[in-house]
Design an enzyme around this catalytic site. Structure first.
Site, PDB file in Angstrom:
ATOM      1  CD  GLN A  21      50.515  45.849  39.182  1.00  0.00           C
ATOM      2  OE1 GLN A  21      49.978  46.790  39.756  1.00  0.00           O
ATOM      3  NE2 GLN A  21      49.923  45.187  38.193  1.00  0.00           N
ATOM      4  CG  HIS A  25      34.851  41.017  41.438  1.00  0.00           C
ATOM      5  ND1 HIS A  25      35.632  40.108  42.116  1.00  0.00           N
ATOM      6  CD2 HIS A  25      35.730  41.915  40.909  1.00  0.00           C
ATOM      7  CE1 HIS A  25      36.913  40.424  41.979  1.00  0.00           C
ATOM      8  NE2 HIS A  25      36.992  41.517  41.257  1.00  0.00           N
ATOM      9  CD  GLU A  85      45.635  44.049  34.365  1.00  0.00           C
ATOM     10  OE1 GLU A  85      44.582  44.147  34.999  1.00  0.00           O
ATOM     11  OE2 GLU A  85      46.692  44.661  34.670  1.00  0.00           O
ATOM     12  CG  ASP A 121      48.025  52.681  29.018  1.00  0.00           C
ATOM     13  OD1 ASP A 121      47.127  52.597  29.879  1.00  0.00           O
ATOM     14  OD2 ASP A 121      48.692  53.714  28.802  1.00  0.00           O
ATOM     15  N   GLY A 122      45.040  50.664  29.092  1.00  0.00           N
ATOM     16  CA  GLY A 122      43.630  51.001  28.876  1.00  0.00           C
ATOM     17  C   GLY A 122      43.425  52.439  28.426  1.00  0.00           C
ATOM     18  CG  ASP A 146      38.164  45.799  38.674  1.00  0.00           C
ATOM     19  OD1 ASP A 146      38.493  46.305  39.770  1.00  0.00           O
ATOM     20  OD2 ASP A 146      38.063  44.572  38.508  1.00  0.00           O
ATOM     21  CB  SER A 147      41.750  51.267  38.551  1.00  0.00           C
ATOM     22  OG  SER A 147      41.188  51.958  39.639  1.00  0.00           O
ATOM     23  CG  ASP A 152      44.480  51.654  46.272  1.00  0.00           C
ATOM     24  OD1 ASP A 152      43.298  51.343  46.026  1.00  0.00           O
ATOM     25  OD2 ASP A 152      45.063  51.305  47.314  1.00  0.00           O
ATOM     26  N   PRO A 208      50.794  52.452  38.171  1.00  0.00           N
ATOM     27  CG  PRO A 208      50.552  50.142  37.828  1.00  0.00           C
ATOM     28  CD  PRO A 208      51.166  51.148  38.754  1.00  0.00           C
TER      29      PRO A 208
HETATM   30  N1  SPD Z   1      42.340  49.278  47.730  1.00  0.00           N
HETATM   31  C1  SPD Z   1      42.171  48.306  46.706  1.00  0.00           C
HETATM   32  C2  SPD Z   1      41.176  48.673  45.681  1.00  0.00           C
HETATM   33  C3  SPD Z   1      41.188  47.669  44.572  1.00  0.00           C
HETATM   34  C4  SPD Z   1      40.107  47.837  43.606  1.00  0.00           C
HETATM   35  N2  SPD Z   1      40.242  46.959  42.473  1.00  0.00           N
HETATM   36  C5  SPD Z   1      40.394  45.612  42.774  1.00  0.00           C
HETATM   37  C6  SPD Z   1      40.461  44.738  41.583  1.00  0.00           C
HETATM   38  C7  SPD Z   1      39.642  43.517  41.751  1.00  0.00           C
HETATM   39  N3  SPD Z   1      39.148  43.029  40.529  1.00  0.00           N
END
Ligand code: SPD
Length: 275
Positions: free
Chosen positions: A31, A62, A105, A136-137, A154-155, A157, A161
């Site tokens: 990315q 968080h 990650e 890769d998770g 904690d992805s 959008d 990936p």
């Molecule tokens: N639209 C953005 C959403 C992001 C969500 N994850 C953010 C990662 C922060 N640890």
């Protein structure tokens, strides 16, 4: 000349931030990554032109993605974060007396950037209870059965990936990787802009887990500000969790009252889920 960064929050809406400095910019294997210093929100992590965190409001997301599942479980010892390479979620998890906190990650460059530009968050990587895996998770989680007490996704959008992190097969693998009282949480975007995704993920989780619940938090720099999370739980009903009366660490958004209230979702979200 003024410098502005704009995120397209939908095809028709954009949010713009006045920028003091571009601190870093690179194209990683996965990315585009940038770190900007903004006037209003301080340092910002941007992936593929989407705001991932700002130093002014990261605590909301968080704290809510970490403390709600950990306190719902009650006594988690082994916790896994999938994504979250900035370290913010891990940092909150480590406020709990967990024995191990693992983070997977896919993009090591996110971890590197965080170490350099977000030391307040990446300090978590140095905790002896933390183990970091750059892979890769989706493949990682397949290798575990009955292993983690809490798994947090904690992805970014659901594009690029992260697409596979919103699929039913992945949620089934997560279910198997959880211990018998296991709790799972994923960030599930804005109910305004990702209505279909919210409903789809909720349905998947409700099919796989005995308990499924949506909770919300207000994150000013995420599209629509009202943000959703979906919890899947094997034993504890999220609405009846034994939340402690107080926290023995400092939080700025999460409180036990917020924990109980965050599962009270607005009527329009209930409508989306029941359509
Ligand atoms: N639209 C953005 C959403 C992001 C969500 N994850 C953010 C990662 C922060 N640890």
């Amino acid at each position: 000349m003024e410098l502005w960064f704009s995120e397209m929050q939908s095809k028709n809406v954009k949010m713009s931030y006045k920028i003091k400095n571009v601190l870093h910019s690179e194209k990683t294997k996965f990315q585009n990554l940038a770190v900007l210093d903004s006037e209003e929100f301080g340092r910002m992590l941007i992936l593929d032109d989407v705001v991932q965190l700002t130093m002014k409001d990261e605590f909301i997301y968080h704290e809510m993605i970490a403390h709600v599942p950990l306190f719902t479980h009650g006594s988690p010892e082994r916790v896994l974060v999938i994504g979250g390479g900035d370290g913010g979620t891990l940092h909150e998890i480590l406020k709990h007396p967990v024995k191990e906190a693992h983070l997977v990650e896919i993009d090591e460059k996110v971890i590197e950037a965080s170490k350099k530009f977000f030391p307040e968050l990446s300090v978590a990587f140095d905790d002896p209870r933390a183990k970091i895996f750059c892979e890769d998770g989706i493949a990682y989680v397949k290798r575990f059965k009955n292993h983690y007490d809490v798994i947090i996704v904690d992805s970014t959008d659901p594009v690029g990936p992260a697409v596979g992190l919103f699929r039913k097969e992945f949620y089934k693998d997560i279910f198997d990787a959880l211990t018998e009282k296991g709790v799972f949480v994923a960030q599930t975007e804005s109910p305004f802009y990702y209505e279909g995704l919210l409903k789809e993920v909720y349905n998947c989780i409700a099919e796989i887990f005995p308990y499924a619940a949506v909770y919300t938090a207000v994150v000013p720099t995420y599209p629509g500000a009202l943000w959703t999370f979906i919890m899947g739980s094997k034993q504890v009903d999220p609405n009846k969790a034994n939340v402690p009366e107080s926290c023995d660490f400092k939080t700025r958004y999460y409180t036990p009252d917020i924990h109980k209230a965050c599962f009270k979702i607005p009527a329009f979200i209930k409508e989306i889920l029941s359509k």
